[in-house]
Design an enzyme around this catalytic site. Structure first.
Site: not given
Ligand SMILES: Cc1cc2nc3c(=O)[nH]c(=O)nc-3n(C[C@H](O)[C@H](O)[C@H](O)COP(=O)(O)OP(=O)(O)OC[C@H]3O[C@@H](n4cnc5c(N)ncnc54)[C@H](O)[C@@H]3O)c2cc1C
Length: 389
Positions: A127, A244
């Site tokens: 989470g 890892e």
């Molecule tokens: C299938 C799936 C499983 C997941 N499982 C988990 C889980 O079990 N636990 C958990 O905690 N999270 C989980 N996640 C969340 C995942 O870690 C986030 O979706 C990811 O970190 C991206 O964050 P966001 O979705 O808020 O997108 P955002 O951070 O809002 O990004 C949106 C877009 O903007 C781009 N962007 C953002 N910041 C920058 C930057 N500084 N420079 C350039 N481009 C940027 C990103 O690359 C992306 O294309 C999961 C996501 C998916 C899709």
């Protein structure tokens, strides 16, 4: 071309290859090979078989089941697990929260959780992400307020993989909002059966149920369930994300899928199509290049828990792209039938399974740190671009 492994590494690969096929039931491996979803019980069964073999947590401290193997040996094992179509040990347990508890947890937490985590007797989910806190994780808002010997947790997590299967969730929560956003973050372990927790599925394009929203409404968490110190959660999260990383390239999984694409294309005659054949061959060459790069990064890796080599970002990007290419090639072997594949309500027919795999592969560009963010890391830490003037 074969990589220059030592005799000991080659012998270990052969031993692992035989043991995996002997100890993990064929019905589980066939289901994985066919890209069908595994029932929870089979995932547990597979991990317990790996744990009996000493393959579930080789990177952990020895007193909790670690094997003191070299990073190369661990990477060989991961590759063989994927090639044998054995489900990998649950990453949330063995790669993420387990090492953090081993390093920062109380003795009571270690005894309670580590053996159960290794054996998948307790299933953890992660989470961290929230609406508005994904790439910018430190912006998280879920709050935990001290109330005697407990915290009261309120807020929401999102994209929580397997929350609907899990027993526990490890969370980053905000215990202080007054300082820099990286400060005032605390790591808690929450039993998902605690009153006030609601889990809602998120429908995804692949037709599977993997991800969820998790809501916390005045959830009472004992102080004993805090990992380490209050306000130190950001440091533990960085340690967790530096664990890892030797399997980031998913070399074994791509290899298995490309081999299957080749044999399906040979069976259907598609292999005679020069455009398809060229793309498949290019993917196979890229896979060999990725394998060499992965082994180079792995061989120079620091001990688990040390600083993350920024070059693992290359493995994450290229490994994810190859998984997407392999999934696309597999789907194309179906020919026009791919267009009519739908998602069966109960289980998946072979066509639907490949369609699901194709759509599921989209996630590799996003989770575990989006590719754009990985490219930023490479630009700064490897290429030295954008450094302060
Ligand atoms: C299938 C799936 C499983 C997941 N499982 C988990 C889980 O079990 N636990 C958990 O905690 N999270 C989980 N996640 C969340 C995942 O870690 C986030 O979706 C990811 O970190 C991206 O964050 P966001 O979705 O808020 O997108 P955002 O951070 O809002 O990004 C949106 C877009 O903007 C781009 N962007 C953002 N910041 C920058 C930057 N500084 N420079 C350039 N481009 C940027 C990103 O690359 C992306 O294309 C999961 C996501 C998916 C899709």
């Amino acid at each position: 071309m074969d990589l220059n492994f030592t005799d000991d590494e080659r012998a270990f690969r052969a031993e692992a290859r035989a043991a995996l096929r002997a100890e993990v039931p064929e019905y589980i491996r066939n289901t994985v090979r066919d890209e069908r979803p595994l029932p929870r019980g089979w995932m547990v069964e597979a991990q317990q078989a790996l744990n009996r073999l000493g393959y579930a947590v080789p990177h952990w401290p020895a007193e909790w089941g670690g094997r003191n193997w070299s990073p190369v040996k661990r990477a060989i094992l991961t590759e063989e697990i994927d090639r044998a179509a054995v489900p990998k040990p649950l990453a949330f347990n063995v790669a993420l929260i387990g090492p953090v508890i081993a390093a920062f947890g109380s003795e009571a937490q270690k005894r309670r959780f580590l053996p159960a985590i290794a054996n998948l007797d307790i299933w953890f989910c992660q989470g961290f992400s929230e609406p508005g806190a994904g790439s910018d994780l430190a912006s998280l808002k879920t709050s935990a307020v001290r109330d005697g010997e407990t915290y009261r947790v309120n807020g929401q997590k999102i994209w929580t993989t397997y929350a609907h299967e899990a027993d526990w969730i490890f969370c980053l929560v905000r215990t202080d909002a007054s300082g820099r956003k990286q400060q005032g973050i605390t790591m808690l372990l929450l039993d998902l059966a605690t009153p006030g927790i609601t889990i809602r599925p998120i429908a995804t394009i692949d037709g599977y149920h993997h991800v969820n929203e998790v809501f916390f409404d005045d959830v009472v968490v004992p102080l004993d369930n805090r990992v380490g110190e209050e306000g130190e959660g950001w440091n533990y999260a960085k340690y967790l994300l530096g664990q890892e990383r030797t399997s980031m390239g998913n070399v074994g999984l791509s290899a298995r899928r490309l081999e299957r694409a080749r044999s399906m294309a040979e069976a259907s005659g598609l292999i005679a199509d020069p455009a398809f054949h060229r793309r498949l061959t290019l993917a196979e060459i890229e896979l060999k290049a990725l394998e060499i790069t992965q082994m180079r990064v792995v061989a120079s890796a620091s001990a688990p828990g040390g600083a993350v080599d920024p070059k693992v970002s290359i493995l994450k990007i290229k490994g994810g792209e190859l998984l997407q290419t392999a999934a696309a090639l597999l789907l194309e072997t179906l020919g026009p039938e791919a267009l009519t594949a739908g998602f069966a309500a109960e289980g998946l027919d072979p066509q639907s399974a490949l369609l699901s795999t194709y759509f599921t592969a989209r996630k590799y560009s996003i989770f575990g740190g989006a590719n754009e963010v990985q490219r930023n890391i490479l630009a700064k830490a490897v290429l030295g671009l954008g450094a302060a003037a």
